[in-house]
Design an enzyme around this catalytic site. Structure first.
Site, short mmCIF file in Angstrom:
data_model
loop_
_atom_site.label_atom_id
_atom_site.label_comp_id
_atom_site.label_asym_id
_atom_site.label_seq_id
_atom_site.Cartn_x
_atom_site.Cartn_y
_atom_site.Cartn_z
N ASP A 281 0.87 -1.18 0.00
CA ASP A 281 0.00 0.00 0.00
C ASP A 281 0.91 1.23 0.00
O ASP A 281 2.13 1.14 0.11
CB ASP A 281 -0.97 -0.02 1.20
CG ASP A 281 -2.20 0.85 0.93
OD1 ASP A 281 -2.15 1.70 0.01
OD2 ASP A 281 -3.21 0.70 1.63
C1 NOJ Z 1 -4.02 3.89 0.17
C2 NOJ Z 1 -5.20 2.97 0.30
O1 NOJ Z 1 -5.12 2.27 1.53
C3 NOJ Z 1 -5.31 1.96 -0.82
O2 NOJ Z 1 -6.50 1.25 -0.67
C4 NOJ Z 1 -5.24 2.66 -2.14
O3 NOJ Z 1 -5.41 1.74 -3.18
C5 NOJ Z 1 -3.89 3.35 -2.24
N1 NOJ Z 1 -3.81 4.36 -1.20
C6 NOJ Z 1 -3.66 4.00 -3.59
O4 NOJ Z 1 -4.38 5.15 -3.71
#
Ligand code: NOJ
Length: 748
Positions: A281
């Protein structure tokens, strides 16, 4: 006439042939990967593992792409830009490896569908698949070939803002919806330009963050992971061939997900055979330092790579440290090669080597009529009717004047919900607009917001709202949460209606006019009081672009509500976590317990009994999982099991008669639960195992049939092995998790 053997041989041959051709294709793919890999320098390999935020474009970034230091990007502004960057990667870099462009396409791209929690309320995997297919088409036309969805975190805590992005509290429902969404995104052939790679996220247990505080820690045991949190991921990988998986921010039992080599290697790769991409993430590799699991960027890079995270999103620990780690002997080249193989496999599967560019001349399908109609259907199916006193809904033709009140009646931006990066409020049809447009000839609508937005505490406009309510035959009050109050990083400690909304409902109910409360929210809200003050209540979640037309048709009975709650609604925030399938306990509360006001003065310590409940809240929920009314009524009878003793590898056939006993054609979500009465560990009081949407005309009866394979009774036992244990079970069928017909059976 051909003998039956002929057909058996024919199909066997066909089967063997297809296996052979699949493996030939796979060999060919692996050969292509090796060929590309063999020409890459270490730096270029590390570049593939580097994912860049496309919002910050600079000359330096262009140069990085040219020199092979970028493998993928997220959030690139436009398809023109995608093509421009792709051209650099494909034609100006030495490797010629295309980029893959990602974006959070969570519940629609332009045409916004209901938030995932709303989609889950439909209990309709087909519409979820259609929605994802539409999103993939619209997004891919803009150069996006990878989405970070579906989120399949089991969510038992409505304080957590991301519950909006989940399919709710149940493992089986989540699994069905996640598989459907992946199929929709990826299609049958990932290399088609209109297919996009899905990402199973967040691995793992992120929905269980302490106190519902986003990004927090979790402590879920391996057995709970196996029984509750992992199954949707396993299905996503094994059944739906999900191309990628994202690790979560949280550390579970002290181990950050991006550094958990046991889960990422032993479980994901070895047990499930995953050969796709694992992406971290956003900066979750680097955040392992903050968690205290890694010493510095270099250590974070080493632990992330060793755990099996192929791509680092946004932070640059990999880019900056892998070369040194290799030369110091702290990482082996083979680990890097394996990661790059996974990445190249994704790019080949997406067809990016042969078809890297987006066709800019193609007419966009965004907001096409079929997309809008599907979004409307999804919204209609997602609405849950929670109360309908005296069958006040659907609105009768005696109602001539309706007062539309409330901050969510015309909130085009907010009804799209969280994660609507690309949705446009100008294209969103609100309830106010739709009611006027669709029913304005028959009914006079008078409108006053009453409150400017959901958090607004001012009561200055109440008097106008009340005046209008008094002039009307009925009041529709649209309340809820603005989109920004749910979603990532938007947790709440109180999940009541914000601002002066509750007071507004109270004031309207005092007018004596029938009040229909419509709640648009990203989570279950604690609305017991407001429900009492309303004649009817419809829960709309955040319904997306077509929310308005869907609501209008539901209110006037052109469509009939069929949604069921994918998550338990607590009466009070203090009851959280409250979910239907909790483990059995030794002292369950089974009768009406003594509540706070009923306690006699100076009552003795144990005089109130000793069961599990709150003195000030009892033990039951406001609404249970699976609950939802219709304009019609359904009657269940004649539950029959094909056998009461089930032996290994047998299926149980279950039938039940479902009758539409009301006056409207309607759709019922028939739910099948089982309860394992006794096991080697405590078992859940019940678990959803299957469901079906059944549509019936008034008076019509249908025999609804389920096949329950015995394997569905398996769980991870006291030895952490997946087994079906012999013993007594209950089988339950009904229209929600509490009101069910029950039959016993035994597994031998
Ligand atoms: C953080 C989020 O937790 C995740 O779900 C998301 O896909 C990413 N950012 C990318 O934006």
């Amino acid at each position: 006439m051909k003998s039956p053997h002929f057909f058996i041989y024919f199909f066997l041959l066909l089967f063997l042939f297809s296996i052979k051709s699949i493996s030939a294709q796979e060999n060919e793919l692996e050969n292509k990967i090796e060929k590309v890999l063999s020409k890459m320098t270490l730096r270029e390999k590390i570049g593939q593992m580097n994912q860049i935020n496309g919002r910050n474009l600079s000359d330096q970034l262009y140069e990085q792409i040219r020199s092979g230091e970028v493998g993928s990007m997220l959030n690139v502004g436009s398809p023109e830009l995608v093509n421009q960057l792709q051209k650099i990667a494909r034609e100006e870099s030495k490797t010629g490896i295309p980029l893959v462009i990602a974006r959070d396409v969570i519940h629609g791209f332009k045409t916004m569908f209901p938030i995932p929690l709303g989609q889950a309320a439909s209990f309709d995997p087909d519409i979820v698949e259609i929605g994802a297919k539409i999103a993939a088409k619209e997004a891919s036309e803009r150069g996006i070939r990878w989405t970070f969805a579906p989120m399949m975190d089991i969510s038992r805590d409505a304080r957590w803002g991301r519950i909006a992005e989940s399919f709710g509290e149940d493992t089986y429902l989540t699994q069905m919806m996640a598989v459907a969404m992946i199929k929709g995104f990826q299609g049958k052939d990932l290399s088609k330009p209109s297919s996009i790679a899905a990402s199973a996220k967040h691995f793992i247990a992120y929905g269980a963050v302490e106190g519902g505080r986003d990004y927090n820690t979790t402590n879920i045991t391996e057995r709970q992971l196996r029984n509750i949190y992992l199954p949707p991921f396993e299905k996503a990988i094994r059944e739906a061939n999900c191309a990628t998986l994202m690790t979560s921010f949280n550390a579970n039992d002290g181990i950050p997900a991006s550094g958990n080599d046991y889960l990422l290697k032993n479980v994901l790769r070895e047990e499930w055979g995953f050969d796709g991409v694992v992406v971290s993430d956003w900066a979750s590799i680097k955040e392992m330092i903050q968690i205290g699991f890694c010493e510095d960027n270099k250590d974070a890079a080493r632990k992330g790579v060793l755990a099996g995270v192929d791509i680092e999103m946004v932070s640059s620990c990999y880019l900056e440290n892998i070369e040194a780690l290799i030369s110091e002997g702290k990482l082996q080249q083979k680990v890097i090669d394996d990661a790059v193989r996974n990445i190249l496999r994704l790019k080949f599967r997406l067809g990016l080597f042969t078809n890297p560019y987006t066709d800019l001349n193609k007419k966009t399908s965004s907001y096409s009529e079929s997309h809008l109609q599907a979004a409307k259907q999804a919204a209609e199916e997602s609405f849950v009717l929670l109360k309908n006193k005296n069958n006040i809904l659907p609105i009768s033709n005696k109602v001539k004047t309706i007062a539309i009140i409330g901050p969510m009646a015309d909130a085009a931006h907010d009804q799209m919900g969280t994660w609507s990066f690309d949705g446009e409020k100008e294209m969103t049809q609100t309830p106010l607009q739709a009611l006027r447009k669709q029913y304005g000839k028959e009914v006079k609508f008078i409108y006053e917001q009453g409150i400017a937005y959901s958090r607004d505490t001012s009561t200055a406009r109440f008097s106008k709202a009340i005046t209008l309510a008094k002039q009307a035959d009925m009041v529709l009050v649209f309340v809820g949460e603005e989109a920004i109050l749910s979603g990532e990083a938007h947790s709440l400690a109180q999940i009541n209606l914000k601002g002066a909304q509750s007071e507004l409902i109270a004031a309207l109910s005092k007018t004596g006019k029938p009040v229909v409360t419509l709640v648009m929210a990203g989570r279950p809200l604690t609305i017991a009081k407001e429900i009492d003050q309303s004649d009817a209540v419809l829960y709309l979640w955040h319904p997306g672009t077509m929310g308005g037309p869907a609501i209008a048709d539901i209110l006037f009975g052109k469509s009939v509500p069929s949604g069921k709650l994918p998550v338990t609604f607590p009466k009070y925030v203090g009851q959280i976590p409250v979910y239907y399938n909790h483990d059995k306990i030794g002292r369950p509360a089974t009768k009406k317990e003594t509540l706070l006001q009923e306690i006699p003065l100076e009552a003795k310590q144990s005089s109130l009994g000793t069961s599990s409940y709150y003195l000030d809240a009892g033990f039951d929920a406001l609404f249970d999982f699976g609950y939802g009314l219709s304009y019609t009524t359904f009657e269940y009878s004649n539950l029959v099991l094909s056998t009461v003793t089930l032996s290994e590898s047998e299926d149980l056939t279950v039938t039940v008669d479902l009758k539409n006993t009301g006056r409207y054609q309607g759709t019922e979500v028939v739910q099948l639960y089982t309860a394992d009465i006794f096991g080697s560990t405590a078992r859940p009081i019940k678990e959803l195992k299957d469901f079906k949407r059944i549509s019936l005309k008034p008076g019509e009866t249908q025999k609804v049939r389920f096949i329950l394979p015995i394997s569905k009774l398996a769980f991870w036992d006291i030895n952490n092995k997946k087994v079906v244990e012999a013993g007594q079970f209950n089988l339950m069928v009904g229209g929600n998790s509490q009101e069910v017909l029950i039959k016993e059976f035994k597994v031998l």
